[in-house]
Design a protein around this motif. Structure first.
Motif, PDB file in Angstrom:
ATOM      1  N   ILE A 248      13.555   1.689   4.943  1.00 36.60           N
ATOM      2  CA  ILE A 248      12.183   1.976   4.534  1.00 36.60           C
ATOM      3  C   ILE A 248      11.195   1.220   5.424  1.00 36.60           C
ATOM      4  CG2 ILE A 248      12.713   2.474   2.122  1.00 36.60           C
ATOM      5  CD1 ILE A 248      11.951  -0.419   1.460  1.00 36.60           C
ATOM      6  N   LYS A 249       9.981   1.714   5.475  1.00 41.28           N
ATOM      7  CA  LYS A 249       8.887   1.029   6.170  1.00 41.28           C
ATOM      8  C   LYS A 249       7.740   0.870   5.188  1.00 41.28           C
ATOM      9  CE  LYS A 249       7.591   1.704  10.500  1.00 41.28           C
ATOM     10  NZ  LYS A 249       7.404   0.329  11.037  1.00 41.28           N
ATOM     11  N   LEU A 250       7.203  -0.340   5.120  1.00 47.55           N
ATOM     12  CA  LEU A 250       6.103  -0.635   4.216  1.00 47.55           C
ATOM     13  C   LEU A 250       4.824  -0.923   4.993  1.00 47.55           C
ATOM     14  CD1 LEU A 250       8.899  -1.887   2.924  1.00 47.55           C
ATOM     15  CD2 LEU A 250       7.332  -2.764   1.197  1.00 47.55           C
TER      16      LEU A 250
ATOM     17  N   PRO B 125       5.219 -13.566   0.330  1.00 44.50           N
ATOM     18  CA  PRO B 125       4.090 -14.509   0.424  1.00 44.50           C
ATOM     19  C   PRO B 125       4.408 -15.722   1.298  1.00 44.50           C
ATOM     20  CG  PRO B 125       4.378 -13.768  -1.828  1.00 44.50           C
ATOM     21  CD  PRO B 125       5.580 -13.291  -1.056  1.00 44.50           C
ATOM     22  N   SER B 126       5.650 -16.223   1.210  1.00 49.07           N
ATOM     23  CA  SER B 126       6.035 -17.375   2.017  1.00 49.07           C
ATOM     24  C   SER B 126       6.085 -17.010   3.500  1.00 49.07           C
ATOM     25  CB  SER B 126       7.398 -17.898   1.561  1.00 49.07           C
ATOM     26  OG  SER B 126       7.854 -18.943   2.400  1.00 49.07           O
ATOM     27  N   ILE B 127       6.613 -15.817   3.799  1.00 54.25           N
ATOM     28  CA  ILE B 127       6.710 -15.375   5.194  1.00 54.25           C
ATOM     29  C   ILE B 127       5.317 -15.235   5.802  1.00 54.25           C
ATOM     30  CG2 ILE B 127       7.433 -13.479   6.704  1.00 54.25           C
ATOM     31  CD1 ILE B 127       9.688 -12.915   4.716  1.00 54.25           C
ATOM     32  N   VAL B 128       4.430 -14.584   5.078  1.00 53.31           N
ATOM     33  CA  VAL B 128       3.080 -14.339   5.590  1.00 53.31           C
ATOM     34  C   VAL B 128       2.314 -15.644   5.764  1.00 53.31           C
ATOM     35  CG1 VAL B 128       0.858 -13.255   5.054  1.00 53.31           C
ATOM     36  CG2 VAL B 128       2.966 -12.003   4.654  1.00 53.31           C
ATOM     37  N   SER B 129       2.579 -16.615   4.905  1.00 53.92           N
ATOM     38  CA  SER B 129       1.866 -17.890   4.995  1.00 53.92           C
ATOM     39  C   SER B 129       2.187 -18.626   6.295  1.00 53.92           C
ATOM     40  CB  SER B 129       2.206 -18.779   3.791  1.00 53.92           C
ATOM     41  OG  SER B 129       3.562 -19.212   3.845  1.00 53.92           O
ATOM     42  N   GLN B 130       3.312 -18.267   6.940  1.00 54.64           N
ATOM     43  CA  GLN B 130       3.707 -18.922   8.188  1.00 54.64           C
ATOM     44  C   GLN B 130       3.186 -18.177   9.423  1.00 54.64           C
ATOM     45  OE1 GLN B 130       8.015 -20.010   8.087  1.00 54.64           O
ATOM     46  NE2 GLN B 130       7.929 -19.339   5.946  1.00 54.64           N
ATOM     47  N   LEU B 131       2.491 -17.057   9.201  1.00 55.83           N
ATOM     48  CA  LEU B 131       1.990 -16.265  10.311  1.00 55.83           C
ATOM     49  C   LEU B 131       0.485 -16.435  10.468  1.00 55.83           C
ATOM     50  CD1 LEU B 131       3.924 -12.947   9.567  1.00 55.83           C
ATOM     51  CD2 LEU B 131       4.590 -14.787  11.138  1.00 55.83           C
ATOM     52  N   ASP B 132       0.023 -16.161  11.665  1.00 56.22           N
ATOM     53  CA  ASP B 132      -1.414 -16.174  11.943  1.00 56.22           C
ATOM     54  C   ASP B 132      -2.030 -14.929  11.308  1.00 56.22           C
ATOM     55  OD1 ASP B 132      -3.969 -16.119  12.928  1.00 56.22           O
ATOM     56  OD2 ASP B 132      -3.411 -16.518  15.007  1.00 56.22           O
ATOM     57  N   PRO B 133      -2.935 -15.079  10.324  1.00 56.32           N
ATOM     58  CA  PRO B 133      -3.517 -13.914   9.646  1.00 56.32           C
ATOM     59  C   PRO B 133      -4.312 -13.002  10.576  1.00 56.32           C
ATOM     60  CG  PRO B 133      -4.700 -15.915   9.053  1.00 56.32           C
ATOM     61  CD  PRO B 133      -3.482 -16.358   9.809  1.00 56.32           C
ATOM     62  N   ASP B 134      -4.720 -13.546  11.739  1.00 58.46           N
ATOM     63  CA  ASP B 134      -5.483 -12.740  12.696  1.00 58.46           C
ATOM     64  C   ASP B 134      -4.578 -11.997  13.664  1.00 58.46           C
ATOM     65  OD1 ASP B 134      -7.921 -13.583  11.608  1.00 58.46           O
ATOM     66  OD2 ASP B 134      -7.851 -15.431  12.781  1.00 58.46           O
ATOM     67  N   LYS B 135      -3.292 -12.286  13.616  1.00 61.31           N
ATOM     68  CA  LYS B 135      -2.343 -11.635  14.526  1.00 61.31           C
ATOM     69  C   LYS B 135      -1.427 -10.730  13.702  1.00 61.31           C
ATOM     70  CE  LYS B 135      -0.512 -14.119  17.798  1.00 61.31           C
ATOM     71  NZ  LYS B 135       0.389 -15.070  18.524  1.00 61.31           N
ATOM     72  N   LYS B 136      -1.793  -9.450  13.639  1.00 65.93           N
ATOM     73  CA  LYS B 136      -1.022  -8.506  12.832  1.00 65.93           C
ATOM     74  C   LYS B 136       0.177  -7.982  13.612  1.00 65.93           C
ATOM     75  CE  LYS B 136      -4.013  -8.939   9.574  1.00 65.93           C
ATOM     76  NZ  LYS B 136      -3.716  -9.769   8.393  1.00 65.93           N
ATOM     77  N   GLY B 137       1.189  -7.500  12.885  1.00 67.85           N
ATOM     78  CA  GLY B 137       2.370  -6.971  13.528  1.00 67.85           C
ATOM     79  C   GLY B 137       3.381  -6.492  12.516  1.00 67.85           C
TER      80      GLY B 137
ATOM     81  N   SER C 232       0.831  -1.207   0.000  1.00 67.26           N
ATOM     82  CA  SER C 232       0.000   0.000   0.000  1.00 67.26           C
ATOM     83  C   SER C 232       0.868   1.261   0.000  1.00 67.26           C
ATOM     84  CB  SER C 232      -0.934   0.019   1.212  1.00 67.26           C
ATOM     85  OG  SER C 232      -1.638   1.235   1.290  1.00 67.26           O
ATOM     86  N   GLU C 233       1.763   1.368   0.984  1.00 70.58           N
ATOM     87  CA  GLU C 233       2.624   2.547   1.101  1.00 70.58           C
ATOM     88  C   GLU C 233       4.052   2.136   1.424  1.00 70.58           C
ATOM     89  OE1 GLU C 233       1.131   5.187   4.077  1.00 70.58           O
ATOM     90  OE2 GLU C 233      -0.871   5.342   3.198  1.00 70.58           O
ATOM     91  N   ILE C 234       4.999   2.949   0.956  1.00 69.65           N
ATOM     92  CA  ILE C 234       6.413   2.763   1.303  1.00 69.65           C
ATOM     93  C   ILE C 234       6.941   4.107   1.796  1.00 69.65           C
ATOM     94  CG2 ILE C 234       8.697   2.046   0.528  1.00 69.65           C
ATOM     95  CD1 ILE C 234       7.395   0.504  -1.733  1.00 69.65           C
ATOM     96  N   HIS C 235       7.431   4.136   3.035  1.00 65.37           N
ATOM     97  CA  HIS C 235       7.953   5.358   3.628  1.00 65.37           C
ATOM     98  C   HIS C 235       9.476   5.289   3.696  1.00 65.37           C
ATOM     99  CE1 HIS C 235       4.055   6.923   5.412  1.00 65.37           C
ATOM    100  NE2 HIS C 235       3.726   5.709   4.986  1.00 65.37           N
TER     101      HIS C 235
ATOM    102  N   GLY D 157      -2.525  -5.742   6.128  1.00 67.79           N
ATOM    103  CA  GLY D 157      -2.495  -5.281   7.516  1.00 67.79           C
ATOM    104  C   GLY D 157      -1.157  -5.396   8.202  1.00 67.79           C
ATOM    105  N   PHE D 158      -0.160  -6.014   7.583  1.00 64.97           N
ATOM    106  CA  PHE D 158       1.168  -6.124   8.189  1.00 64.97           C
ATOM    107  C   PHE D 158       2.019  -4.897   7.858  1.00 64.97           C
ATOM    108  CE2 PHE D 158      -0.072 -10.612   7.879  1.00 64.97           C
ATOM    109  CZ  PHE D 158       0.229 -11.054   9.168  1.00 64.97           C
ATOM    110  N   GLU D 159       3.049  -4.681   8.682  1.00 67.32           N
ATOM    111  CA  GLU D 159       4.063  -3.671   8.397  1.00 67.32           C
ATOM    112  C   GLU D 159       5.386  -4.396   8.142  1.00 67.32           C
ATOM    113  OE1 GLU D 159       4.457  -0.568  11.302  1.00 67.32           O
ATOM    114  OE2 GLU D 159       2.300  -0.529  11.703  1.00 67.32           O
ATOM    115  N   VAL D 160       6.236  -3.777   7.345  1.00 63.27           N
ATOM    116  CA  VAL D 160       7.531  -4.382   7.041  1.00 63.27           C
ATOM    117  C   VAL D 160       8.619  -3.323   7.187  1.00 63.27           C
ATOM    118  CG1 VAL D 160       8.973  -5.506   5.304  1.00 63.27           C
ATOM    119  CG2 VAL D 160       6.521  -6.047   5.439  1.00 63.27           C
ATOM    120  N   ASN D 161       9.661  -3.646   7.967  1.00 66.78           N
ATOM    121  CA  ASN D 161      10.852  -2.804   8.060  1.00 66.78           C
ATOM    122  C   ASN D 161      11.947  -3.454   7.224  1.00 66.78           C
ATOM    123  OD1 ASN D 161       9.647  -0.996   9.850  1.00 66.78           O
ATOM    124  ND2 ASN D 161      10.291  -2.168  11.646  1.00 66.78           N
TER     125      ASN D 161
END
Length: 263
Positions: free
Chosen positions: A197-199, A222-234, A183-186, A204-208
């Motif tokens: 940068i911060k994405l 996509p592989s990283i997100v697939s290993q996370l709980d979609p209901d637990k954002k961070g 969505s956005e890249i800062h 709903g996730f953020e990426v540093n």
């Protein structure tokens, strides 16, 4: 001497005259033909037949047909034989959005202009306005839009220069599915790394991350997100290694990328 083989001069003269007449007639016909070709050429160049009757433009997305034709300098009054294709192509390629231009003359009187534009990989946010950023790093300051773009990431805190070039180069190498998820890249430079940068992702996730390793690591998003709980954002930290920290968690947990996703 055998008298049967003797040909009198009186017998040969008519034949010689006939041969000379035939040669003279051929020369006359050739001269007349050349004369009529020259006359036809002059008439053609002075007639509407030598004028451009049709102009086609393809590959233009940023500019209208009328704008491209005006920039080319070609009109329906132009002579098809006087069009300088190379000069016209260079003129069109001076336009920021045009990557390649090809001008073809299709006889008898059609001109075809084929364009390839630079891709718009992102948008720069300046106040309430958004400006397209091309794949060559140029910002189209005259192409502002007022609505939030939905077809490309929004870049915030960037300006033309090395950091923006690095950002665009990184986006070019990412799979489309990853780019569409951003969505956005800062830009978040600090004293140790001006490429930080911060994405903010659409899921709903953020990426540093750091642009020095961004494209390599972000390709595995996509592989990283697939290993996370979609209901637990961070926040997913890709600066050093790959770590995830939920918004409500106190400690970060390491996220390991599956080997098959690295291939």
């Amino acid at each position: 001497m055998d008298k049967g083989k003797i040909v009198s001069i009186e017998d040969r003269i008519p034949k010689l005259k006939h041969q000379r007449r035939k040669k003279a007639n051929r020369r006359l016909i050739m001269l007349l033909a050349l004369f009529f070709v020259l006359i036809a050429g002059v008439i053609y160049f002075q007639s509407p037949l030598s004028k451009v009757k049709s102009i086609t433009v393809s590959g233009n997305e940023s500019y209208t047909f009328e704008q491209i034709v005006e920039e080319s300098g070609i009109s329906l009054q132009s002579n098809v034989w006087q069009i300088n294709r190379e000069e016209t192509e260079k003129k069109l390629e001076k336009i920021q959005e045009i990557k390649n231009a090809s001008v073809k003359v299709k006889l008898p009187n059609t001109v075809a202009i084929e364009l390839e534009e630079f891709s718009r990989l992102a948008y720069i946010s300046k106040g309430k306005n958004f400006y397209p950023v091309l794949e060559n790093g140029h910002i189209l300051s005259e192409k502002q839009i007022d609505e939030i773009p939905v077809n490309a990431p929004i870049l915030i805190g960037f300006k033309e220069g090395k950091v923006l070039d690095e950002m665009i180069d990184s986006l070019e190498t990412l799979p489309g599915v990853v780019i569409n998820s951003i969505s956005e890249i800062h830009s978040k430079p600090d004293k140790t790394d001006r490429f930080l940068i911060k994405l903010y992702m659409n899921d709903g996730f953020e990426v540093n991350a750091s642009l020095r390793t961004f494209s390599e690591k972000m390709a595995h998003y996509p592989s990283i997100v697939s290993q996370l709980d979609p209901d637990k954002k961070g926040v997913i930290d890709l600066e050093v290694g790959s770590y995830f920290k939920a918004y409500e968690a106190e400690e970060a947990e390491e996220v390991e990328i599956e080997k098959e996703s690295e291939q």
